[in-house]
Design an enzyme around this catalytic site. Structure first.
Site: not given
Ligand code: CDT
Length: 307
Positions: A47, A123, A142, A168, A193
């Site tokens: 991602e 997404k 995000e 993600c 990420n």
């Molecule tokens: N990039 C991404 O979606 N990261 C989220 C971080 C945790 S929620 C703040 C994940 O689900 O891994």
């Protein structure tokens, strides 16, 4: 006859805030060439693979838009498309997309071995918060920087099978896998990420790797599909990101896994025919599912008495 596909998850180490696209693409090209030399037919980048994970900051529009791609391929990313086509290798690339009419999405593109773009994904599940919150050691904006993808989850015929793309946070939701499973997806590509520190509940921090595998392995097994989970990892601008990129088979078993938290290839030969072992037995959807019992799953709100 098997449908064996050699897949490389191309885990990336950190990308700095001021890194140029050209230097990132040079890194991606090095991984792509090495993967091709090791027999890979599909290379899966994570991602937001072209930039640092910029939702960790509240940025003004001028800086924010420097992280977005206005076209794909662009001048900076075209070498990736050209070299991949020359080598006969396909790839998945996550990036921030700015559309001509100004919409901003967290997106990914899948390119076949002959250079054709065969899938685009925006997404669906955007995690984090809408406005900056001063108490956090870093932000997860995000929900401010992107709009939720309006297109949903669509399977694509490519690489000799049926593929899907999620990004993600999508991997934490069972609905993601089932909507793809219902379309017969045999291979799901998931770039991520994931900060190790989860500010709203730090008791989850030590479980990040466990939860990462838990959701993808169960999604793979319950839908009879291969899953490629690929990280942007390491300490990026002071925030440690989960590594643990992995390729999971339809049994739910891990076939190959990253050992470090930098740039690294994780390679496995995936025979897509193995999906039928599960899709035609214990998870024969046609025979065993009871959709009439699952109405609440798609109801916008739980009925009175449930919340
Ligand atoms: N990039 C991404 O979606 N990261 C989220 C971080 C945790 S929620 C703040 C994940 O689900 O891994």
């Amino acid at each position: 006859m098997s449908r064996a596909l050699t897949i490389a998850a191309a885990q990336l180490g950190p990308i700095a805030r001021d890194e140029t696209r050209e230097r990132v693409v040079a890194r991606l090209l090095e991984l792509l060439r090495e993967a091709a030399g090791r027999g890979a037919e599909l290379v899966v980048f994570p991602e937001l693979a072209l930039t640092t994970f910029f939702p960790r900051w509240d940025l003004d529009d001028d800086e924010l838009l420097t992280f977005f791609e206005r076209e794909m391929p662009s001048d900076a990313t075209r070498p990736l498309f050209d070299v991949a086509a020359e080598l006969g290798v396909g790839f998945h690339l996550g990036y921030a997309e700015l559309t001509p009419d100004g919409h901003r999405y967290n997106s990914a593109v899948v390119v076949e071995r002959d250079g054709r773009v065969v899938a685009r994904y925006r997404k669906v599940h955007l995690p984090g918060h809408e406005e900056p919150e001063g108490w956090r050691p870093f932000q997860h904006l995000e929900r401010k920087h992107f709009e939720p993808g309006p297109d949903g989850f669509h399977a694509t015929r490519a690489f000799g099978g049926v593929i899907g793309v999620a990004l993600c946070n999508d991997r934490r939701w069972s609905e993601t896998y089932r909507v793809f499973g219902l379309q017969g997806v045999e291979l799901l590509l998931v770039g991520y990420n994931t900060p190790l520190h989860y500010p709203p509940d730090p008791s989850q921090d030590h479980l990040q790797a466990f939860h990462n595998n838990l959701v993808m392995a169960s999604g793979a097994y319950q839908n009879g599909m291969f899953i490629v989970g690929v990280a942007k990892s390491g300490v990026e601008e002071g925030v440690e990101l989960l590594a643990d990129s992995q390729i999971i088979g339809p049994s739910g078993e891990v076939m190959a896994r990253a050992v470090g938290s930098g740039d690294e290839l994780v390679i496995a030969v995936c025979d897509l025919d193995l999906c039928n072992r599960y899709k035609q037995t214990v998870f024969d959807f046609q025979r065993y599912r009871r959709p009439s019992m699952y109405g609440l799953i798609t109801a916008p709100h739980a009925p009175a008495g449930y919340d």
